[in-house]
Structures are given as structure tokens and as C-alpha cells.
Scaffold this motif. Sequence first.
Motif, PDB file in Angstrom:
ATOM      1  N   GLY A 161       5.550  15.654  30.796  1.00  0.00           N
ATOM      2  CA  GLY A 161       5.053  14.486  30.157  1.00  0.00           C
ATOM      3  C   GLY A 161       5.472  14.756  28.765  1.00  0.00           C
ATOM      4  N   GLU A 162       5.173  13.664  28.246  1.00  0.00           N
ATOM      5  CA  GLU A 162       4.949  14.132  26.633  1.00  0.00           C
ATOM      6  C   GLU A 162       4.796  12.820  25.860  1.00  0.00           C
ATOM      7  OE1 GLU A 162       8.985  14.652  24.775  1.00  0.00           O
ATOM      8  OE2 GLU A 162      10.135  12.926  26.077  1.00  0.00           O
ATOM      9  N   HIS A 196       5.397   9.541  27.714  1.00  0.00           N
ATOM     10  CA  HIS A 196       6.508   9.145  30.004  1.00  0.00           C
ATOM     11  C   HIS A 196       5.613  10.349  30.612  1.00  0.00           C
ATOM     12  CE1 HIS A 196      10.222   7.230  27.286  1.00  0.00           C
ATOM     13  NE2 HIS A 196       9.656   8.112  26.282  1.00  0.00           N
ATOM     14  N   ASN A 197       5.563   9.841  31.815  1.00  0.00           N
ATOM     15  CA  ASN A 197       5.690  10.486  32.661  1.00  0.00           C
ATOM     16  C   ASN A 197       3.813  11.151  32.308  1.00  0.00           C
ATOM     17  OD1 ASN A 197       8.048  10.338  33.466  1.00  0.00           O
ATOM     18  ND2 ASN A 197       8.575  11.977  32.112  1.00  0.00           N
ATOM     19  N   TYR A 198       3.068  10.086  32.827  1.00  0.00           N
ATOM     20  CA  TYR A 198       1.463   9.426  32.580  1.00  0.00           C
ATOM     21  C   TYR A 198       0.742   9.017  33.188  1.00  0.00           C
ATOM     22  CZ  TYR A 198       2.282   5.189  29.920  1.00  0.00           C
ATOM     23  OH  TYR A 198       2.526   4.218  29.794  1.00  0.00           O
ATOM     24  N   GLN A 232       6.977   6.263  33.912  1.00  0.00           N
ATOM     25  CA  GLN A 232       7.947   7.055  33.870  1.00  0.00           C
ATOM     26  C   GLN A 232       7.762   6.741  31.910  1.00  0.00           C
ATOM     27  OE1 GLN A 232      11.290   6.254  36.415  1.00  0.00           O
ATOM     28  NE2 GLN A 232      12.019   8.113  34.754  1.00  0.00           N
ATOM     29  N   GLY A 233       7.029   5.316  31.845  1.00  0.00           N
ATOM     30  CA  GLY A 233       6.772   4.873  30.098  1.00  0.00           C
ATOM     31  C   GLY A 233       8.113   4.212  29.960  1.00  0.00           C
ATOM     32  N   HIS A 234       8.567   3.189  29.250  1.00  0.00           N
ATOM     33  CA  HIS A 234       9.204   2.461  29.099  1.00  0.00           C
ATOM     34  C   HIS A 234      10.644   3.001  28.683  1.00  0.00           C
ATOM     35  CE1 HIS A 234       7.983  -1.288  31.169  1.00  0.00           C
ATOM     36  NE2 HIS A 234       6.642  -0.927  29.868  1.00  0.00           N
ATOM     37  N   TYR A 235      11.410   2.509  28.010  1.00  0.00           N
ATOM     38  CA  TYR A 235      12.403   3.325  27.407  1.00  0.00           C
ATOM     39  C   TYR A 235      12.365   3.745  26.334  1.00  0.00           C
ATOM     40  CZ  TYR A 235      14.609  -0.366  26.067  1.00  0.00           C
ATOM     41  OH  TYR A 235      14.372  -2.072  24.707  1.00  0.00           O
ATOM     42  N   ASP A 236      11.906   2.338  25.830  1.00  0.00           N
ATOM     43  CA  ASP A 236      11.115   2.069  24.606  1.00  0.00           C
ATOM     44  C   ASP A 236       9.752   3.016  24.052  1.00  0.00           C
ATOM     45  OD1 ASP A 236      10.396   0.163  25.712  1.00  0.00           O
ATOM     46  OD2 ASP A 236      10.619  -1.002  24.422  1.00  0.00           O
ATOM     47  N   GLY A 237       8.842   3.381  25.385  1.00  0.00           N
ATOM     48  CA  GLY A 237       7.498   3.386  25.528  1.00  0.00           C
ATOM     49  C   GLY A 237       7.428   4.521  24.369  1.00  0.00           C
ATOM     50  N   ARG A 269       6.640  17.938  24.579  1.00  0.00           N
ATOM     51  CA  ARG A 269       7.158  18.116  25.549  1.00  0.00           C
ATOM     52  C   ARG A 269       6.977  19.642  26.251  1.00  0.00           C
ATOM     53  NH1 ARG A 269      10.535  14.536  28.825  1.00  0.00           N
ATOM     54  NH2 ARG A 269      11.736  16.153  30.566  1.00  0.00           N
TER      55      ARG A 269
END
Length: 234
Positions: free
Chosen positions: A140-141, A95-97, A87-92, A205
Amino acid sequence: MLSRRLFSLANLRGTIPSDFHFVPDFFSVSEQRTLLSAALERLDAAGSRRFQKRRKNSRSKLNTAAAIYEAPLSELFLPDDCYEFLQGHYDGVIHNYREMHLTSWPTAEFPGLVPALSRLQSVLPSSNIQTHLLHLASDGEILPHVDNVSASGRWILGVSLGSDRILRLESCANPDEVAEILLPSGSIYIQSDTVRYQYKHSILRNSAFANGAGQRMSIMIRDVLEHHSHTNHS
Ligand code: OGA
Ligand code: MN
């Protein structure tokens, strides 16, 4: 040049900065199939046993007829739940990769790979490179960022495979200066110099457009940062 006309069609919004280079149809469908299969193979081999098993089960359920006719490229991807996407961190930024640093391509298993890669090599601005594979889930984005300036050099090349996505470039100095480019499967782009250092890039996205709803693989090639001898050895 024909690619100029195609370029203007791909340009969805704004003016493309001059250090951005784009070829919308660099790889043929058969080259795309080879590159995507090889990239998936490498990422799959690095994944956990649990998900390897899921993929095996999913593949055995697929109609084997799909392997006989030339199935669309999107069918090389298994359903999203067969992959261990982060998911990646909230500050990453991503996302979704899933991703990996690629140390070698499986050239023995994929006969078409060497010619496709050597064509790609012929357009690289320099030859000391590092390669990453980045597999985005359907949702993902990649949020706006400038690639870490201490991790690579002055250019970034991206090969897009699979589902279409929009790349957005935004000037760091003037956030109103935005350009958006549609990245179809088989396209390549190069961000060098000004764009690489003074623009943020993002991959939006997926939205409702026809070919944009699925997974996407990108092959990211960057030049290795040349280290200079001013390092302080204290
Ligand atoms: C990255 C990135 C863009 C792409 O991995 O840093 O910005 O086209 N990727 O996948
Ligand atoms: Mn980036």
C-alpha cells in the motif's frame, strides 16, 4: 530532550518544517498491541462475510502457541489475502488499503485501551475530533496530497502501528523543499498549520528496509472543521 536526538535519527532527509511534531516512541509495545488489535477488530467487523470467513480459516491454521508467547506486533496482521484491500482508483491518492470512520472504540473488549487513548488525548491540540482507521496492505501507499481543507480543521495527528514507513513532506510552493521521516510503530506525529496547509504529505511504498515490508495501520485524528455563519442560504 531525549526525543530530539531520536528525532534527528528518524529524519532521513531534509529539514523538518517547524509545525511538524513527532514523538518516535509515544506508545509502549503493549499499548501498540492493544491499539492495533482494537483497530483490526473494528475494520474486520465492518468487512464482508466472505473475507470474515477467510480470516477465520486463516486464524484456525495459525499455531496457537503464538498466542502464548508475546508474539511480535506484525503477527497480529493476517496474510494480505485475508483482507479486502481496495486498489484505489487510478487517480486516487491511496492505493491498496481499507479504511473506516471510527465512531467508537471497543473499550469493553480491550481493557488497555482507555489508558492508552487518554494518554493520546492529552497531547491533542484541541478536543472536537474525528477518527479514521487506515490499514495499508504490504504494497500500500499514499501519494502526495494535502488533506481536504473542507473536511477537517488545522491539525492532523497520525499514530503508526505495524510496519515502518517513510513519510515525505514536500512544500507546495517549492517542491525542492522535501523532508523524509521514518515512522516506526508506536510513533505519533502532528501536522499543524503551515505543514497541514502548505505541504503535501505522502507515505512511500515499502522498500527493502528490515521492518518496512509488512502491513501498516494508522489511526488518523483530525479536528472537526468549525463552520462559520457566512454560509449563503439562498
Ligand atoms: C491520510 C494520510 C497518513 C498516514 O489518510 O490522509 O495522509 O500516516 N495518512 O497514514
Ligand atoms: Mn493525508
